[in-house]
Enzyme design. Structure first.
Site, PDB file in Angstrom:
ATOM      1  N   ASP A  12      27.813  25.146  49.647  1.00 50.76           N
ATOM      2  CA  ASP A  12      27.833  23.939  50.681  1.00 50.76           C
ATOM      3  C   ASP A  12      27.576  22.377  49.052  1.00 50.76           C
ATOM      4  O   ASP A  12      27.535  23.137  48.029  1.00 50.76           O
ATOM      5  CB  ASP A  12      26.402  23.515  50.825  1.00 50.76           C
ATOM      6  CG  ASP A  12      26.642  22.592  52.360  1.00 50.76           C
ATOM      7  OD1 ASP A  12      27.341  21.656  52.726  1.00 50.76           O
ATOM      8  OD2 ASP A  12      25.222  21.605  52.088  1.00 50.76           O
ATOM      9  N   ASP A  14      26.718  18.707  49.874  1.00 56.22           N
ATOM     10  CA  ASP A  14      25.505  17.922  49.836  1.00 56.22           C
ATOM     11  C   ASP A  14      23.499  18.531  50.707  1.00 56.22           C
ATOM     12  O   ASP A  14      23.716  19.170  51.304  1.00 56.22           O
ATOM     13  CB  ASP A  14      25.138  16.832  51.073  1.00 56.22           C
ATOM     14  CG  ASP A  14      27.055  15.633  51.347  1.00 56.22           C
ATOM     15  OD1 ASP A  14      25.854  14.529  50.507  1.00 56.22           O
ATOM     16  OD2 ASP A  14      27.439  16.220  51.319  1.00 56.22           O
ATOM     17  N   ASP A 177      22.383  25.050  52.792  1.00 58.57           N
ATOM     18  CA  ASP A 177      21.000  24.574  52.606  1.00 58.57           C
ATOM     19  C   ASP A 177      20.917  24.611  54.904  1.00 58.57           C
ATOM     20  O   ASP A 177      19.444  24.649  54.728  1.00 58.57           O
ATOM     21  CB  ASP A 177      20.475  23.549  52.660  1.00 58.57           C
ATOM     22  CG  ASP A 177      21.672  22.601  52.546  1.00 58.57           C
ATOM     23  OD1 ASP A 177      22.573  21.977  52.902  1.00 58.57           O
ATOM     24  OD2 ASP A 177      20.540  21.221  52.636  1.00 58.57           O
TER      25      ASP A 177
END
Length: 228
Positions: A12, A14, A177
């Protein structure tokens, strides 16, 4: 170093590769200020990001007096224009990331990015911070078409294909996250790792990931264990 058995590792963007909270906060506050709304601080922004710019804006508006479709529609271009104009100026990599990617690439593992950020913005950001050449492909939230972003498996499957692998056959893992990241990997049937330092909506232990890391120093040994 013990060999990692995965051929492809996806990330991922950000909150996983880069700490973009400061840039996102600046652009969100620019949009909120134009509407006469109170600004959010850097700490608060971490609870708003991860599900796309529109969701971030909607949540910030709800928390500062209410949101409606027309207001969101009018402020989205304000937010995106500011964000694109300042992209990559304040988005540091998380500690240990570069060394971890070096170690993976030294083993010939292909790296990719799958994000729910618009593909064009993701490519521009990674280019600005000097990381774009590390990745075989960058897949954004709009790459696969409407309704096919994470947590759907579609972008993970496409990541595998673009890296020269075969869906449901080539060993791959995904690092993220958010619940969207972990669910996308699970839906695609690949190994997954959650980072505890990202933009979490809930305790990292509740994401249901195969493994959790607190620092990128732990990534390579964690992948070795997952692949054994």
């Amino acid at each position: 170093m013990t060999e990692i058995s995965f051929d492809i590792i996806g990330f991922d963007l950000d909150g996983t590769l880069l700490d973009t909270s400061m840039e996102l906060a600046a652009s969100l506050n620019h949009a909120l200020d134009s509407a006469g709304r109170p600004q959010v601080d850097e700490q608060s922004i971490r609870s708003l990001v991860g599900m796309g710019a529109r969701h971030m804006l909607e949540m910030a508006l709800e928390q500062s007096g209410g949101s409606d479709k027309d207001l969101v529609k009018s402020l989205m271009p304000v937010l995106i224009d500011h964000y694109e104009a300042n992209l990559g100026q304040n988005a540091p990599a998380f500690a240990g990331l570069v060394e971890a990617m070096d170690a993976l690439q030294d083993q010939g593992i292909k790296l990719a990015v799958v994000t729910n950020k618009f593909e064009s913005l993701a490519v521009k950001l990674l280019t600005t911070v000097g990381m774009i050449d590390r990745f075989v492909t960058v897949i954004g939230g709009d790459t696969m078409g409407k309704g096919r972003s994470k947590p759907k498996r579609d972008p993970i499957d496409e990541m595998i294909r673009r890296c020269g692998g075969m869906v449901d056959q080539t060993p791959a893992a995904f690092i993220g996250d958010s619940i969207f990241d972990i669910k996308a990997a699970q839906n695609a049937g690949i190994a997954n790792v959650a980072v505890s330092f990202g933009f979490l909506y809930q305790p990292v232990e509740e994401l249901g990931a195969d493994a959790i890391i607190d620092h990128y120093d732990e990534l390579v040994p964690t992948l070795v264990k997952l692949g054994s």
